[in-house]
Design a protein around this motif. Structure first.
Motif, PDB file in Angstrom:
ATOM      1  N   PRO A 142       0.800  -1.217   0.000  1.00 49.25           N
ATOM      2  CA  PRO A 142       0.000   0.000   0.000  1.00 49.25           C
ATOM      3  C   PRO A 142       0.837   1.274   0.000  1.00 49.25           C
ATOM      4  O   PRO A 142       0.331   2.343   0.332  1.00 49.25           O
ATOM      5  CB  PRO A 142      -0.796  -0.134   1.304  1.00 49.25           C
ATOM      6  N   ILE A 143       2.113   1.159  -0.369  1.00 50.75           N
ATOM      7  CA  ILE A 143       2.971   2.336  -0.412  1.00 50.75           C
ATOM      8  C   ILE A 143       3.948   2.194  -1.577  1.00 50.75           C
ATOM      9  O   ILE A 143       4.221   1.089  -2.049  1.00 50.75           O
ATOM     10  CB  ILE A 143       3.708   2.537   0.941  1.00 50.75           C
ATOM     11  N   CYS A 144       4.499   3.316  -2.010  1.00 55.80           N
ATOM     12  CA  CYS A 144       5.145   3.480  -3.305  1.00 55.80           C
ATOM     13  C   CYS A 144       6.246   2.475  -3.661  1.00 55.80           C
ATOM     14  O   CYS A 144       6.067   1.651  -4.548  1.00 55.80           O
ATOM     15  CB  CYS A 144       5.707   4.894  -3.357  1.00 55.80           C
ATOM     16  N   SER A 145       7.409   2.576  -3.032  1.00 54.58           N
ATOM     17  CA  SER A 145       8.578   1.822  -3.508  1.00 54.58           C
ATOM     18  C   SER A 145       8.354   0.316  -3.560  1.00 54.58           C
ATOM     19  O   SER A 145       8.675  -0.325  -4.565  1.00 54.58           O
ATOM     20  CB  SER A 145       9.805   2.160  -2.662  1.00 54.58           C
ATOM     21  N   PRO A 146       7.822  -0.316  -2.491  1.00 56.48           N
ATOM     22  CA  PRO A 146       7.609  -1.771  -2.588  1.00 56.48           C
ATOM     23  C   PRO A 146       6.582  -2.163  -3.638  1.00 56.48           C
ATOM     24  O   PRO A 146       6.712  -3.212  -4.276  1.00 56.48           O
ATOM     25  CB  PRO A 146       7.163  -2.166  -1.181  1.00 56.48           C
ATOM     26  N   SER A 147       5.574  -1.327  -3.846  1.00 59.22           N
ATOM     27  CA  SER A 147       4.594  -1.614  -4.897  1.00 59.22           C
ATOM     28  C   SER A 147       5.276  -1.629  -6.259  1.00 59.22           C
ATOM     29  O   SER A 147       5.051  -2.520  -7.088  1.00 59.22           O
ATOM     30  CB  SER A 147       3.485  -0.570  -4.862  1.00 59.22           C
ATOM     31  N   ARG A 148       6.147  -0.647  -6.500  1.00 58.11           N
ATOM     32  CA  ARG A 148       6.862  -0.560  -7.773  1.00 58.11           C
ATOM     33  C   ARG A 148       7.877  -1.686  -7.923  1.00 58.11           C
ATOM     34  O   ARG A 148       8.133  -2.167  -9.034  1.00 58.11           O
ATOM     35  CB  ARG A 148       7.534   0.815  -7.878  1.00 58.11           C
ATOM     36  N   ASP A 184      -0.275   2.814  -8.032  1.00 58.89           N
ATOM     37  CA  ASP A 184       0.700   2.064  -7.225  1.00 58.89           C
ATOM     38  C   ASP A 184       0.178   1.735  -5.839  1.00 58.89           C
ATOM     39  O   ASP A 184       0.690   0.833  -5.176  1.00 58.89           O
ATOM     40  CB  ASP A 184       2.039   2.812  -7.131  1.00 58.89           C
ATOM     41  N   ASN A 185      -0.814   2.464  -5.353  1.00 63.72           N
ATOM     42  CA  ASN A 185      -1.425   2.187  -4.045  1.00 63.72           C
ATOM     43  C   ASN A 185      -2.664   3.057  -3.907  1.00 63.72           C
ATOM     44  O   ASN A 185      -2.995   3.829  -4.812  1.00 63.72           O
ATOM     45  CB  ASN A 185      -0.444   2.447  -2.889  1.00 63.72           C
ATOM     46  N   GLY A 186      -3.316   2.949  -2.774  1.00 63.30           N
ATOM     47  CA  GLY A 186      -4.525   3.721  -2.555  1.00 63.30           C
ATOM     48  C   GLY A 186      -4.255   5.201  -2.371  1.00 63.30           C
ATOM     49  O   GLY A 186      -3.097   5.646  -2.348  1.00 63.30           O
ATOM     50  N   PRO A 187      -5.319   6.001  -2.226  1.00 65.66           N
ATOM     51  CA  PRO A 187      -5.172   7.458  -2.172  1.00 65.66           C
ATOM     52  C   PRO A 187      -4.723   7.948  -0.807  1.00 65.66           C
ATOM     53  O   PRO A 187      -4.922   7.291   0.214  1.00 65.66           O
ATOM     54  CB  PRO A 187      -6.585   7.951  -2.475  1.00 65.66           C
ATOM     55  N   GLU A 188      -4.118   9.120  -0.820  1.00 67.21           N
ATOM     56  CA  GLU A 188      -3.803   9.791   0.438  1.00 67.21           C
ATOM     57  C   GLU A 188      -5.103  10.117   1.154  1.00 67.21           C
ATOM     58  O   GLU A 188      -6.076  10.549   0.528  1.00 67.21           O
ATOM     59  CB  GLU A 188      -3.012  11.063   0.158  1.00 67.21           C
ATOM     60  N   PRO A 189      -5.164   9.917   2.481  1.00 64.49           N
ATOM     61  CA  PRO A 189      -6.400  10.227   3.204  1.00 64.49           C
ATOM     62  C   PRO A 189      -6.872  11.658   2.959  1.00 64.49           C
ATOM     63  O   PRO A 189      -6.081  12.600   2.993  1.00 64.49           O
ATOM     64  CB  PRO A 189      -6.011  10.024   4.674  1.00 64.49           C
ATOM     65  N   GLY A 190      -8.147  11.802   2.647  1.00 67.03           N
ATOM     66  CA  GLY A 190      -8.729  13.115   2.435  1.00 67.03           C
ATOM     67  C   GLY A 190      -8.553  13.671   1.040  1.00 67.03           C
ATOM     68  O   GLY A 190      -9.021  14.777   0.749  1.00 67.03           O
ATOM     69  N   PRO A 242       8.215  -7.693  -2.681  1.00 70.19           N
ATOM     70  CA  PRO A 242       9.286  -6.719  -2.439  1.00 70.19           C
ATOM     71  C   PRO A 242      10.115  -7.026  -1.203  1.00 70.19           C
ATOM     72  O   PRO A 242      11.258  -6.568  -1.100  1.00 70.19           O
ATOM     73  CB  PRO A 242       8.531  -5.389  -2.301  1.00 70.19           C
ATOM     74  N   GLN A 243       9.556  -7.828  -0.284  1.00 73.74           N
ATOM     75  CA  GLN A 243      10.308  -8.195   0.916  1.00 73.74           C
ATOM     76  C   GLN A 243      11.569  -8.986   0.575  1.00 73.74           C
ATOM     77  O   GLN A 243      12.543  -8.985   1.334  1.00 73.74           O
ATOM     78  CB  GLN A 243       9.423  -9.019   1.862  1.00 73.74           C
ATOM     79  N   ARG A 244      11.561  -9.658  -0.570  1.00 72.13           N
ATOM     80  CA  ARG A 244      12.770 -10.391  -0.987  1.00 72.13           C
ATOM     81  C   ARG A 244      13.969  -9.452  -1.121  1.00 72.13           C
ATOM     82  O   ARG A 244      15.118  -9.882  -0.986  1.00 72.13           O
ATOM     83  CB  ARG A 244      12.531 -11.069  -2.341  1.00 72.13           C
ATOM     84  N   TRP A 245      13.692  -8.171  -1.417  1.00 74.27           N
ATOM     85  CA  TRP A 245      14.759  -7.205  -1.706  1.00 74.27           C
ATOM     86  C   TRP A 245      14.840  -6.108  -0.654  1.00 74.27           C
ATOM     87  O   TRP A 245      15.436  -5.075  -0.884  1.00 74.27           O
ATOM     88  CB  TRP A 245      14.539  -6.616  -3.106  1.00 74.27           C
ATOM     89  N   ARG A 246      14.247  -6.355   0.520  1.00 69.97           N
ATOM     90  CA  ARG A 246      14.273  -5.421   1.643  1.00 69.97           C
ATOM     91  C   ARG A 246      13.708  -4.046   1.260  1.00 69.97           C
ATOM     92  O   ARG A 246      14.166  -3.020   1.747  1.00 69.97           O
ATOM     93  CB  ARG A 246      15.692  -5.252   2.219  1.00 69.97           C
ATOM     94  N   ILE A 247      12.734  -4.054   0.398  1.00 67.64           N
ATOM     95  CA  ILE A 247      12.037  -2.816   0.052  1.00 67.64           C
ATOM     96  C   ILE A 247      10.623  -2.951   0.599  1.00 67.64           C
ATOM     97  O   ILE A 247       9.734  -3.508  -0.047  1.00 67.64           O
ATOM     98  CB  ILE A 247      12.073  -2.552  -1.462  1.00 67.64           C
ATOM     99  N   THR A 248      10.451  -2.468   1.825  1.00 72.11           N
ATOM    100  CA  THR A 248       9.188  -2.665   2.539  1.00 72.11           C
ATOM    101  C   THR A 248       8.455  -1.366   2.816  1.00 72.11           C
ATOM    102  O   THR A 248       7.353  -1.387   3.354  1.00 72.11           O
ATOM    103  CB  THR A 248       9.451  -3.397   3.870  1.00 72.11           C
ATOM    104  N   SER A 249       9.072  -0.238   2.470  1.00 70.50           N
ATOM    105  CA  SER A 249       8.417   1.052   2.578  1.00 70.50           C
ATOM    106  C   SER A 249       9.059   1.984   1.555  1.00 70.50           C
ATOM    107  O   SER A 249       9.931   1.555   0.784  1.00 70.50           O
ATOM    108  CB  SER A 249       8.546   1.634   3.990  1.00 70.50           C
ATOM    109  N   PHE A 250       8.651   3.241   1.532  1.00 72.22           N
ATOM    110  CA  PHE A 250       9.215   4.166   0.556  1.00 72.22           C
ATOM    111  C   PHE A 250      10.705   4.371   0.843  1.00 72.22           C
ATOM    112  O   PHE A 250      11.135   4.396   1.990  1.00 72.22           O
ATOM    113  CB  PHE A 250       8.459   5.499   0.562  1.00 72.22           C
ATOM    114  N   LEU A 251      11.508   4.476  -0.209  1.00 73.98           N
ATOM    115  CA  LEU A 251      12.933   4.699  -0.046  1.00 73.98           C
ATOM    116  C   LEU A 251      13.170   6.169   0.289  1.00 73.98           C
ATOM    117  O   LEU A 251      12.689   7.065  -0.413  1.00 73.98           O
ATOM    118  CB  LEU A 251      13.693   4.307  -1.314  1.00 73.98           C
ATOM    119  N   ASN A 252      13.959   6.399   1.331  1.00 71.98           N
ATOM    120  CA  ASN A 252      14.183   7.745   1.827  1.00 71.98           C
ATOM    121  C   ASN A 252      15.683   8.001   1.917  1.00 71.98           C
ATOM    122  O   ASN A 252      16.478   7.374   1.207  1.00 71.98           O
ATOM    123  CB  ASN A 252      13.490   7.902   3.186  1.00 71.98           C
TER     124      ASN A 252
END
Length: 444
Positions: free
Chosen positions: A69-75, A284-290, A84-94
């Motif tokens: 539900p967030i950018c980098s792992p979805s892509r 790539d994921n759902g909408p930002e709240p609001g 994406p967990q196979r490649w340690r991409i579990t949230s947006f890359l910062n």
């Protein structure tokens, strides 16, 4: 000798013709758009006529999911065909410090299998135009170039290495445009500055000449077109400014659809493209709240509820898709973004080495309108490690894990506590927790 030369010449000509007849692919991935934001998926608050026309000529899939539900792992999943967990991409890359704190990689390992590389090795021209966000952002300035993942050409934004478009901003009352993400210049040259409200056009203007070069070389092509619309902050044209978050989002959504029109008209106006190109459109994921709309579904970006992971998917290919399915809505087939990789490889006639283990399954007959089947295995999700709540203003503690198996959806925390079970065939909005009524399913 003459016979040998003629044989070789014939082989070259035949190979060129076969390559030219292989299907082309365009993957249009929108940023932070909800399931219910296209008017062809039920939005009555904003009209998206260009996408709607594509949908009227193709297939709408209502039970398609992304793998995070967030950018980098979805892509990552859409790129590799793997979790994406196979490649340690579990949230947006910062930035490096934050990536280390969260246990996230700084970039996608270039040893990962990628759809682009497999198609490139098979003779496809491959191009990436738009947001990347799989390495090369903030202070991560030594990430591999996008070409390392199998792309012949790329044009990206501030979250990728290489040539890029960077945004100028202009709001009502401004006399001079501002600049954001100026430090991204060091992440790759050349840099073109253009109005943020027109950057989707900029990426399309990069993709079309690339496609023309592939056609001139008689090569099939694979193009990622990944605009950074409709992600916040929103910068619609100054004359279409909104008074709140939702209005700003809606203005950007409508403007993005308008800009898509050039690409869609280009594809339709060339017979060989119209008859031999498969265009896929999703988020790539759902909408930002609001901001955007998840339609009837619970949850938003970063959550494991359907609103965070269910995406609208449109497949268009008048010469490739079963003509009887033109303009139809597939409400049966359950599959996910990582299934697209093995599916497109099958359509392209590419057989990857058996050393590559895809988590995705081949659902090519579904994409082409020849089947209403679903993937055979369940889909699993893990919450982004930094997002136990959707936002500071939404304090509800979110489940850590989720699984969909057929019409059943199960969610829980890492230790198995706080189970939630929903029958999506009867409760698509995930309102009635059936965990206590079905302990046999919960304890499987």
């Amino acid at each position: 000798m003459r016979t040998l030369l003629l044989t070789l010449l014939f082989a070259v000509i035949l190979g060129t013709l076969i390559a030219a007849d292989r299907p082309n692919f365009i993957m249009l991935l929108i940023d932070d758009m909800g399931w219910g934001d296209f008017s062809c998926f039920g939005n009555t608050d904003a009209q998206t006529p260009n996408v709607d026309r594509i949908a009227s000529e193709g297939i709408r899939f209502t039970q398609f999911h992304v793998n995070s539900p967030i950018c980098s792992p979805s892509r990552c999943a859409l790129t590799t065909g793997q979790y994406p967990q196979r490649w340690r991409i579990t949230s947006f890359l910062n930035n490096r410090k934050d990536n280390t704190r969260r246990g996230v990689a700084n970039w996608l390992d270039p040893q990962a299998p990628t759809l682009a590389r497999l198609l490139q090795q098979s003779g496809y021209a491959t191009g990436h135009f738009g947001k990347w966000h799989l390495g090369g952002q903030r202070d991560v300035d030594d990430a591999p170039p996008i070409s390392a993942y199998g792309f012949d050409e790329s044009l990206t934004n501030f979250e990728g290495m290489g040539a890029k478009l960077l945004p100028l901003t202009l709001k009502p009352g401004d006399t001079q445009p501002g600049r954001i993400w100026e430090d991204a210049v060091r992440l790759g040259q050349p840099v073109t500055w253009m109005q943020r409200s027109e950057i989707t056009t900029g990426f399309i203007n990069g993709a079309i000449p690339f496609i023309e070069k592939a056609r001139a070389a008689r090569k099939p092509f694979f193009v990622n077109l990944w605009p950074d619309d409709v992600h916040s902050p929103w910068w619609p044209p100054a004359n279409k400014w909104g008074k709140d978050k939702h209005e700003m989002y809606r203005s950007v959504l409508v403007e993005m659809d308008r800009q898509f029109g050039r690409l869609f008209d280009y594809l339709r106006s060339n017979t060989d493209l119209r008859d031999n190109t498969l265009l896929l459109i999703c988020s790539d994921n759902g909408p930002e709240p609001g901001a955007g709309s998840a339609g009837p579904f619970r949850g938003t970006k970063t959550t494991l509820y359907e609103g965070g992971t269910r995406s609208p998917l449109i497949a268009w290919g008048p010469g490739l898709i079963d003509k009887q399915k033109s303009g139809t809505r597939n409400e049966t087939s359950i599959f996910a973004a990582f299934d697209i990789v093995p599916s497109l490889l099958t359509i392209a006639g590419v057989k990857p080495t058996t050393q590559i283990e895809f988590d995705g399954e081949d659902v090519s007959p579904v994409l082409l309108g020849r089947s209403d089947a679903s993937r055979t295995k369940p889909i699993f999700w893990r919450r982004p490690p930094d997002r136990k709540t959707a936002s500071d203003k939404l304090p509800e503690h979110l489940p850590d894990l989720a699984m969909r198996d057929g019409n059943w959806k199960f969610l829980c925390d890492y230790d198995g506590s706080k189970p939630q079970l929903y029958d999506l065939s009867k409760d698509q909005s995930e309102t009635t927790n059936l965990a206590s009524q079905h302990p046999d399913r919960v304890n499987l």
